[in-house]
Write a protein that holds these residues in place. Structure first.
Motif, PDB file in Angstrom:
ATOM      1  N   GLY A 130       3.525  18.081   9.563  1.00 33.84           N
ATOM      2  CA  GLY A 130       2.275  18.786   9.848  1.00 33.84           C
ATOM      3  C   GLY A 130       2.075  19.928   8.878  1.00 33.84           C
ATOM      4  O   GLY A 130       3.023  20.424   8.277  1.00 33.84           O
ATOM      5  N   ARG A 131       0.804  20.324   8.743  1.00 36.27           N
ATOM      6  CA  ARG A 131       0.479  21.421   7.834  1.00 36.27           C
ATOM      7  C   ARG A 131      -0.244  22.506   8.620  1.00 36.27           C
ATOM      8  O   ARG A 131      -1.112  22.208   9.434  1.00 36.27           O
ATOM      9  CB  ARG A 131      -0.398  20.909   6.696  1.00 36.27           C
ATOM     10  CG  ARG A 131      -0.903  21.989   5.735  1.00 36.27           C
ATOM     11  CD  ARG A 131      -1.460  21.372   4.461  1.00 36.27           C
ATOM     12  NE  ARG A 131      -0.410  20.672   3.739  1.00 36.27           N
ATOM     13  CZ  ARG A 131      -0.612  19.607   2.955  1.00 36.27           C
ATOM     14  NH1 ARG A 131      -1.823  19.112   2.801  1.00 36.27           N
ATOM     15  NH2 ARG A 131       0.406  19.032   2.342  1.00 36.27           N
ATOM     16  N   GLY A 132       0.118  23.741   8.379  1.00 40.35           N
ATOM     17  CA  GLY A 132      -0.560  24.848   9.037  1.00 40.35           C
ATOM     18  C   GLY A 132      -0.893  25.939   8.039  1.00 40.35           C
ATOM     19  O   GLY A 132      -0.181  26.126   7.056  1.00 40.35           O
ATOM     20  N   VAL A 133      -1.990  26.631   8.304  1.00 40.79           N
ATOM     21  CA  VAL A 133      -2.334  27.777   7.461  1.00 40.79           C
ATOM     22  C   VAL A 133      -2.523  28.997   8.351  1.00 40.79           C
ATOM     23  O   VAL A 133      -2.758  28.867   9.554  1.00 40.79           O
ATOM     24  CB  VAL A 133      -3.629  27.549   6.641  1.00 40.79           C
ATOM     25  CG1 VAL A 133      -3.469  26.386   5.695  1.00 40.79           C
ATOM     26  CG2 VAL A 133      -4.829  27.359   7.548  1.00 40.79           C
ATOM     27  N   ALA A 134      -2.413  30.160   7.761  1.00 38.44           N
ATOM     28  CA  ALA A 134      -2.675  31.398   8.493  1.00 38.44           C
ATOM     29  C   ALA A 134      -2.896  32.521   7.489  1.00 38.44           C
ATOM     30  O   ALA A 134      -2.497  32.439   6.328  1.00 38.44           O
ATOM     31  CB  ALA A 134      -1.506  31.750   9.415  1.00 38.44           C
ATOM     32  N   VAL A 135      -3.535  33.563   7.994  1.00 39.19           N
ATOM     33  CA  VAL A 135      -3.843  34.735   7.179  1.00 39.19           C
ATOM     34  C   VAL A 135      -2.897  35.873   7.554  1.00 39.19           C
ATOM     35  O   VAL A 135      -2.519  36.013   8.719  1.00 39.19           O
ATOM     36  CB  VAL A 135      -5.310  35.173   7.413  1.00 39.19           C
ATOM     37  CG1 VAL A 135      -5.604  36.520   6.745  1.00 39.19           C
ATOM     38  CG2 VAL A 135      -6.279  34.121   6.897  1.00 39.19           C
ATOM     39  N   GLY A 136      -2.526  36.686   6.582  1.00 38.46           N
ATOM     40  CA  GLY A 136      -1.737  37.895   6.834  1.00 38.46           C
ATOM     41  C   GLY A 136      -2.439  39.111   6.254  1.00 38.46           C
ATOM     42  O   GLY A 136      -3.340  38.983   5.410  1.00 38.46           O
ATOM     43  N   PHE A 137      -2.005  40.269   6.684  1.00 35.31           N
ATOM     44  CA  PHE A 137      -2.672  41.510   6.257  1.00 35.31           C
ATOM     45  C   PHE A 137      -1.733  42.696   6.401  1.00 35.31           C
ATOM     46  O   PHE A 137      -0.912  42.732   7.303  1.00 35.31           O
ATOM     47  CB  PHE A 137      -3.897  41.751   7.151  1.00 35.31           C
ATOM     48  CG  PHE A 137      -4.452  43.159   7.066  1.00 35.31           C
ATOM     49  CD1 PHE A 137      -5.375  43.502   6.084  1.00 35.31           C
ATOM     50  CD2 PHE A 137      -4.046  44.142   7.957  1.00 35.31           C
ATOM     51  CE1 PHE A 137      -5.884  44.794   6.003  1.00 35.31           C
ATOM     52  CE2 PHE A 137      -4.550  45.440   7.880  1.00 35.31           C
ATOM     53  CZ  PHE A 137      -5.469  45.764   6.894  1.00 35.31           C
ATOM     54  N   TRP A 138      -1.874  43.679   5.510  1.00 39.38           N
ATOM     55  CA  TRP A 138      -1.337  45.007   5.799  1.00 39.38           C
ATOM     56  C   TRP A 138      -2.198  46.068   5.127  1.00 39.38           C
ATOM     57  O   TRP A 138      -2.780  45.825   4.081  1.00 39.38           O
ATOM     58  CB  TRP A 138       0.130  45.145   5.387  1.00 39.38           C
ATOM     59  CG  TRP A 138       0.721  46.414   5.936  1.00 39.38           C
ATOM     60  CD1 TRP A 138       1.165  47.484   5.228  1.00 39.38           C
ATOM     61  CD2 TRP A 138       0.913  46.742   7.330  1.00 39.38           C
ATOM     62  NE1 TRP A 138       1.608  48.464   6.104  1.00 39.38           N
ATOM     63  CE2 TRP A 138       1.459  48.035   7.381  1.00 39.38           C
ATOM     64  CE3 TRP A 138       0.649  46.076   8.527  1.00 39.38           C
ATOM     65  CZ2 TRP A 138       1.750  48.679   8.582  1.00 39.38           C
ATOM     66  CZ3 TRP A 138       0.943  46.702   9.720  1.00 39.38           C
ATOM     67  CH2 TRP A 138       1.493  47.983   9.746  1.00 39.38           C
ATOM     68  N   PHE A 139      -2.253  47.230   5.767  1.00 38.33           N
ATOM     69  CA  PHE A 139      -3.080  48.328   5.274  1.00 38.33           C
ATOM     70  C   PHE A 139      -2.581  48.830   3.924  1.00 38.33           C
ATOM     71  O   PHE A 139      -3.346  49.113   3.028  1.00 38.33           O
ATOM     72  CB  PHE A 139      -3.010  49.520   6.239  1.00 38.33           C
ATOM     73  CG  PHE A 139      -3.353  49.202   7.668  1.00 38.33           C
ATOM     74  CD1 PHE A 139      -4.642  49.346   8.112  1.00 38.33           C
ATOM     75  CD2 PHE A 139      -2.377  48.778   8.567  1.00 38.33           C
ATOM     76  CE1 PHE A 139      -4.962  49.088   9.439  1.00 38.33           C
ATOM     77  CE2 PHE A 139      -2.700  48.521   9.892  1.00 38.33           C
ATOM     78  CZ  PHE A 139      -3.988  48.670  10.330  1.00 38.33           C
ATOM     79  N   ASN A 140      -1.264  48.983   3.822  1.00 37.98           N
ATOM     80  CA  ASN A 140      -0.590  49.700   2.738  1.00 37.98           C
ATOM     81  C   ASN A 140      -0.948  51.176   2.840  1.00 37.98           C
ATOM     82  O   ASN A 140      -1.946  51.535   3.429  1.00 37.98           O
ATOM     83  CB  ASN A 140      -0.942  49.150   1.367  1.00 37.98           C
ATOM     84  CG  ASN A 140      -0.485  47.720   1.235  1.00 37.98           C
ATOM     85  OD1 ASN A 140       0.524  47.332   1.814  1.00 37.98           O
ATOM     86  ND2 ASN A 140      -1.227  46.939   0.492  1.00 37.98           N
ATOM     87  N   PHE A 141      -0.117  52.000   2.285  1.00 36.33           N
ATOM     88  CA  PHE A 141      -0.456  53.414   2.368  1.00 36.33           C
ATOM     89  C   PHE A 141       0.203  54.242   1.286  1.00 36.33           C
ATOM     90  O   PHE A 141       0.996  53.753   0.504  1.00 36.33           O
ATOM     91  CB  PHE A 141      -0.181  53.964   3.759  1.00 36.33           C
ATOM     92  CG  PHE A 141       1.272  53.972   4.133  1.00 36.33           C
ATOM     93  CD1 PHE A 141       1.923  52.804   4.420  1.00 36.33           C
ATOM     94  CD2 PHE A 141       1.952  55.170   4.209  1.00 36.33           C
ATOM     95  CE1 PHE A 141       3.254  52.811   4.780  1.00 36.33           C
ATOM     96  CE2 PHE A 141       3.285  55.190   4.568  1.00 36.33           C
ATOM     97  CZ  PHE A 141       3.933  54.004   4.850  1.00 36.33           C
ATOM     98  N   GLY A 142      -0.160  55.511   1.234  1.00 39.51           N
ATOM     99  CA  GLY A 142       0.199  56.361   0.105  1.00 39.51           C
ATOM    100  C   GLY A 142       1.319  57.337   0.393  1.00 39.51           C
ATOM    101  O   GLY A 142       2.462  57.130   0.028  1.00 39.51           O
ATOM    102  N   LEU A 143       0.995  58.434   1.055  1.00 42.01           N
ATOM    103  CA  LEU A 143       1.931  59.534   1.335  1.00 42.01           C
ATOM    104  C   LEU A 143       2.367  60.253   0.048  1.00 42.01           C
ATOM    105  O   LEU A 143       1.786  60.070  -1.003  1.00 42.01           O
ATOM    106  CB  LEU A 143       3.147  59.052   2.128  1.00 42.01           C
ATOM    107  CG  LEU A 143       2.858  58.458   3.505  1.00 42.01           C
ATOM    108  CD1 LEU A 143       4.164  58.098   4.187  1.00 42.01           C
ATOM    109  CD2 LEU A 143       2.028  59.382   4.382  1.00 42.01           C
ATOM    110  N   GLN A 144       3.433  61.078   0.199  1.00 44.75           N
ATOM    111  CA  GLN A 144       3.796  61.978  -0.892  1.00 44.75           C
ATOM    112  C   GLN A 144       4.835  61.371  -1.839  1.00 44.75           C
ATOM    113  O   GLN A 144       5.783  60.735  -1.396  1.00 44.75           O
ATOM    114  CB  GLN A 144       4.393  63.263  -0.310  1.00 44.75           C
ATOM    115  CG  GLN A 144       3.446  64.031   0.580  1.00 44.75           C
ATOM    116  CD  GLN A 144       4.109  65.274   1.124  1.00 44.75           C
ATOM    117  OE1 GLN A 144       4.186  66.283   0.443  1.00 44.75           O
ATOM    118  NE2 GLN A 144       4.617  65.204   2.341  1.00 44.75           N
ATOM    119  N   SER A 145       4.629  61.614  -3.100  1.00 40.32           N
ATOM    120  CA  SER A 145       5.587  61.177  -4.117  1.00 40.32           C
ATOM    121  C   SER A 145       5.660  62.197  -5.233  1.00 40.32           C
ATOM    122  O   SER A 145       4.684  62.900  -5.503  1.00 40.32           O
ATOM    123  CB  SER A 145       5.157  59.832  -4.720  1.00 40.32           C
ATOM    124  OG  SER A 145       5.471  58.776  -3.851  1.00 40.32           O
ATOM    125  N   SER A 146       6.823  62.257  -5.850  1.00 40.19           N
ATOM    126  CA  SER A 146       7.015  63.111  -7.020  1.00 40.19           C
ATOM    127  C   SER A 146       7.675  62.282  -8.112  1.00 40.19           C
ATOM    128  O   SER A 146       8.404  61.332  -7.818  1.00 40.19           O
ATOM    129  CB  SER A 146       7.966  64.273  -6.704  1.00 40.19           C
ATOM    130  OG  SER A 146       7.559  64.949  -5.540  1.00 40.19           O
TER     131      SER A 146
END
Ligand code: FES
Ligand code: FES
Lengths: 80, 159, 755
Positions: free
Chosen positions: C446-462
């Motif tokens: 059998g074959r199945g499909v599906a969608v995925g998602f993530w917001f992703n985000f920033g925050l602090q970096s140096s």
């Protein structure tokens, strides 16, 4: 003027108010205005992520708001 | 507790150590001898991070008692590269980005060496079954299998 | 699909700079460091899932020869009453403190109740056995239904449900509620021609990183401590350890070792405060490492969940309404990723009418921790299964149904704001056009499909950039490299400066030698820290132009930076020989001293990343065993910096998602003891379980990043759950709602259908 929308995690501290327009030129002014209006909401508001015109910002404060900006207060989202 | 004296060979160098009877080869390699290239993921023989060769046999060093290794030839990840540089398996793992965090990599390189020593020209299924004792949580194995295939191709030389 | 920009290095796959040490065994991971005079710490863990701690007697253990220190909850300052642990691990600092060491109550089997430090691990074990703990055993609350039922035993008498419309004065195991809605759901369902419903349960699953948690703490007589540990976030670990021990941050130095996987699980602090305290008492370095069993029992897996979904659509496939009810196990303390679960459940679709109700629930299991795209795989599994059912009812191709309703730039996301530019439709079209989508399936598959998602985000970096005297470049940043991020930083720095990849090295600084950065997590490193690196490199270029200008005696604005060298603007002193980075560095002493720059920022505008997965599975009808025949992971990366490591994220996430879909689960007995706390019985995919995992990187650049990066690490784990479930549905004609699709469950479903 910013159009502000609160997701449900904030309704307890905004007396159930979910949407309102607030005159503010940036997030700092917006937060100040909201805290004045909802004195219990300060901590929750500052803890929330804020989406400004679709862009999600953590720690928003200095961002400028346009005349028709849409601001969503969302729960903090992280990741793995 | 009385310690046991063991004389063995690790990566072609004679090594002498004292161990308690219940200590594993993994404990001794890592804690007594400071050879920390061999990793511990479970200590129960289920992950392969601690893979070494004992007399050319692929074993989980967490399942081997150190006291039983006297007189053997033990090969660990530290003994894979040579004076000429990296072993081709090591080089291909790098070229194919077959490691992300890299903690499974020493075990997988040892297991691959053992595979190719026996089956210089393995098909994909053979590779996958041979490496089935080595867990990798980062890569999904795709690039690892491709790296192994590439080493095997090179070993076979120009067709 | 993507505008073509001529990058020299971005999008290539060079060998990582830390590679040789990792293939030769030199790289030092958490448990690989030993210090002179070190002793060994071990944790005594609760044998009960729910118990009041009445008394702990450590006197016998303390008196044992070779035992240097014994600690219990009493040795800690009171748990802080205020403050959260950043979104990463979730929950309040106070709860983290109690999770690190139980105070009056043990809330799960494996909860730390005491710790010892001794000359050897054997003595430490004997000392643990000599500690007497008197428990009042309480009835454990082990699943969502039981915990939510009225009159359920309470984990925390002071837990009042947050975010209820009416403030509650009755304590509850429900820590938090989340409600989201839009439009008129009743009207939407009335307009529907077809409605599908389903109820889905998924048990807890673990990140399964191969390296167990480990650390060494070395505390001196002034109370200053250096901690070496495997972590995704040494700055966050420093902050949390300081709060839990009521210490000055400046008295703690955290050094991140190489890290053997994390996936979110190593954003959570467990051992470090114990080691600091033991080392303070023992006045010696204390090394601690968890066993695999401890990792399973006492570190945070992700939530077990229960989701109910209802979706309505018109005949042409237009979605008219949807509702979702979901409950997430938090484990012992609040901090479950229910919020993101609720925010993402409908995220791929344009929906006028919907309602989401989410509950976060305390149960007597370990406090859950972040795991790749926390919360999204569970809720999206439910919705993407329902969409598949809907496609069948409507007799539509499942990708076409999704395309018909797919969100795009300007669509109001189900979590509220309008989407910026996103690549969902691009991924769906790529899936439709992919040969793997139309390839003939073997009999019974059998074959199945599906969608995925993530917001992703920033925050602090140096980030800091140093140009060495020969023109080579050292980048220093503060994000532990879990999956090749040093290579990505080198690529971005080299591309920006216009120098060869090989001339750039990236180091991960400790908390005393580089600026603050939040965790390596949430797919933020390449995005946010990358942004800091690029900005610091741009500053180097500005400095180089100034140095060239003073060297040549011309105006700075007449100096250009092209391909890694300063050249005079055309028409200006054309006879001047270009100055390379090496030329400028060599002469730096005369033009103002060493070249270095730094950038620090709070990154804004992370780009959401969508994916589409295609799974081909074969079900053995006699045994219920499932074979993965093929798997295709398609994802919008914004832009891939290091192509092979982006593919690797897609492949690794697919493997984890498939493991979760097909086999992995926390199995508890009636006393709340996990019965499969080892790799033999907690069955993660091995090489022979999987085929090659095909990837296609879609690039819809994120306009907010200098190279278009969205971040890729989280999204890949989301879609495999439903893709696998939908493939099984396709193969056997039965919808199995619960995961994992382990042989007994599949067999039971086949048997039930045969009856
Ligand atoms: S440590 Fe030996 S097999 Fe896992
Ligand atoms: S690369 Fe991390 S476990 Fe294999």
């Amino acid at each position: 003027m910013a159009h502000v929308v609160f997701l449900s995690h904030l309704l307890a501290v905004t007396d159930g108010e979910a949407e309102l327009d607030v005159p503010a030129r940036n997030v700092r002014e917006l937060l100040a205005a909201l805290e004045q209006r909802f004195p219990d909401a300060g901590e929750e508001l500052r803890r929330s992520a804020i989406a400004i015109d679709g862009l999600i910002c953590h720690d928003a404060f200095l961002e400028t708001l346009g005349p028709d900006s849409e601001v969503y207060f969302m729960p903090q989202i992280a990741g793995g | 507790m009385n310690k046991i004296q063991v004389i063995t060979s690790i990566n072609h160098e004679e090594v002498e150590f004292l161990c308690e009877p219940q200590e594993t080869l993994l404990d001794v390699l890592r804690d007594t001898l400071g050879r920390t290239g061999t990793k511990e993921g479970c200590a129960t023989g289920d992950c392969g991070a601690c893979s070494v060769l004992v007399d050319d046999r692929l074993v989980c060093s967490c399942l081997v008692l150190a006291a039983e290794t006297g007189g053997r030839e033990i090969t660990t990840i530290e003994g894979i590269a040579t004076e000429e540089g990296l072993h081709p398996i090591q080089q291909k793992f790098l070229d194919h980005a077959a490691l992300q965090c890299g903690v499974c990599t020493p075990g997988l390189i040892i297991a691959t060496k053992s595979l190719l020593d026996r089956h210089p020209d393995p098909d994909e299924t053979t590779i996958r079954y041979w490496l089935a004792g080595n867990l990798c949580r980062c890569t999904g194995y795709d690039k690892i299998v491709r790296a192994v295939q590439d080493v095997a191709r090179d070993l076979a030389g120009p067709a | 699909m993507s505008e073509s920009i001529d990058y020299k290095l971005v999008g290539t796959s060079p060998v990582r700079p830390d590679g040789v040490d990792k293939v030769t065994g030199r790289a030092q991971y958490g448990a690989d460091l030993n210090l002179p005079n070190q002793i060994h710490g071990k944790v005594l863990r609760s044998p009960h899932a729910h118990a009041r701690i009445k008394r702990i007697d450590t006197s016998r253990a303390t008196a044992m020869p070779g035992v240097y220190a014994v600690i219990t909850g009493e040795d800690f300052p009171p748990p802080p009453e205020h403050g959260d642990v950043g979104g990463e691990a979730g929950g309040s600092i106070g709860d983290h403190a109690r999770n690190i060491m139980a105070r009056d109550k043990a809330l799960y089997h494996g909860h730390a109740v005491a710790a010892v430090a001794a000359r050897s691990l054997r003595i430490a074990d004997e000392a643990l056995a000599a500690i007497e703990v008197e428990y009042e055993v309480l009835e454990p609350v082990l699943d969502l239904d039981a915990a939510m039922a009225p009159g359920a035993p309470l984990l925390d008498e002071n837990c009042f449900t947050k975010n209820l419309p009416e403030k509650s004065d009755k304590p509850s195991n429900i820590a938090e509620v989340m409600l989201l809605s839009r439009g008129d759901v009743d009207k939407g369902f009335e307009e529907a021609d077809v409605i599908v419903e389903g109820e889905y349960r998924i048990p807890m699953a673990h990140q399964g990183y191969i390296e167990p948690h480990a650390c060494i703490a070395n505390t001196n007589e002034a109370g200053q401590s250096t901690v070496w540990c495997c972590t995704q976030a040494h700055f966050d670990f420093r902050a949390i350890t300081a709060k839990v021990l009521n210490m000055n941050v400046a008295d703690l130095k955290f050094i991140a070792s190489e890290i053997g996987g994390g996936f979110g699980g190593k954003t959570v602090v467990y051992l470090e405060p114990l080691a600091v305290l033991l080392s303070r008492k023992a006045r010696r370095p204390v090394k601690m490492k968890m066993t695999r069993e401890e990792v399973f029992r006492a570190t945070g897996p992700t939530s077990g969940t229960h989701c109910k979904i209802k979706v309505g659509a018109k005949k042409d496939g237009t979605l008219t309404a949807a509702t979702a009810w979901m409950a997430y196990e938090a484990g012992a303390y609040a901090g479950a990723p229910m919020g993101p679960g609720a925010l993402t459940v409908f995220v791929p679709y344009h929906l006028e009418n919907f309602k989401v109700e989410g509950y976060e629930v305390l149960v007597n299991k370990p406090k859950v921790g972040a795991y790749r795209a926390p919360g999204a795989p569970q809720s999206m599994h439910a919705m993407e299964s329902a969409i598949d059912d809907l496609a069948r009812e409507l007799n539509m191709d499942p990708l076409d149904l999704r395309l018909k309703n797919a969100a795009e730039e300007g669509t109001r996301a189900s979590y509220g704001p309008k989407f910026p530019v996103i690549g969902l439709k691009e991924c769906l079209r790529a899936a439709k056009a992919h040969p793997n989508y139309t390839r003939a399936l073997p009999e019974g598959a059998g074959r199945g499909v599906a969608v995925g998602f993530w917001f992703n985000f920033g925050l602090q970096s140096s980030a800091e950039v140093h140009v060495n005297e020969n023109g080579t470049v050292t980048v220093v940043e503060g994000n532990p490299d879990i999956g090749g991020s040093r290579a990505s930083m080198c690529i971005m720095a080299a591309e920006t400066l216009g120098v060869p990849y090989e001339s750039v090295r990236t180091l991960i600084g400790d908390t005393e030698s580089t600026g603050f950065s939040n965790s390596t997590g949430g797919s933020r490193t390449t995005f946010a820290t990358g942004m800091a690196v690029v900005r610091a490199c741009e500053d180097i270029i500005a400095q180089c132009r100034a140095r060239a200008a003073v060297t040549w005696g011309i105006d700075e604005d007449q100096v250009l930076w092209v391909d890694g060298q300063a050249i005079p603007a055309s028409g200006v002193n054309d006879e001047l020989k270009p100055l390379s980075l090496a030329d400028i560095a060599e002469n730096a002493a005369k033009t103002g001293g060493p070249l270095l720059s730094r950038a620090s920022l709070t990154a804004k505008g992370a780009g959401p990343s969508f994916s589409v997965n295609i799974a081909d599975l074969q079900v053995d009808r006699d045994t219920g065993k499932i074979d993965v025949l093929a798997f295709t992971a398609i994802q919008d990366a914004g832009r891939a910096i290091h192509k092979a490591y982006v593919e690797g994220q897609l492949q690794g996430g697919a493997a984890q998602g498939l493991g979760w879909a097909l086999n992995e689960e926390y199995i508890y007995n009636a006393d709340g003891i996990m019965e499969n706390a080892g790799f033999l019985d907690y069955r993660m995919p091995v090489a022979s379980d999987l085929p090659m995992i095909d990837t296609q990187i879609v690039e819809v650049p994120n306009p907010r990043h200098p190279y278009g990066v969205r971040g890729v690490g989280e999204t890949p784990i989301v879609a495999p759950l439903a893709a696998a479930a939908n493939a099984v549905r396709d193969a056997i004609g039965i919808r199995i709602h619960d995961l994992p699709l382990s042989p007994p469950r599949v067999l039971a479903a086949l048997d039930a259908a045969a009856d």
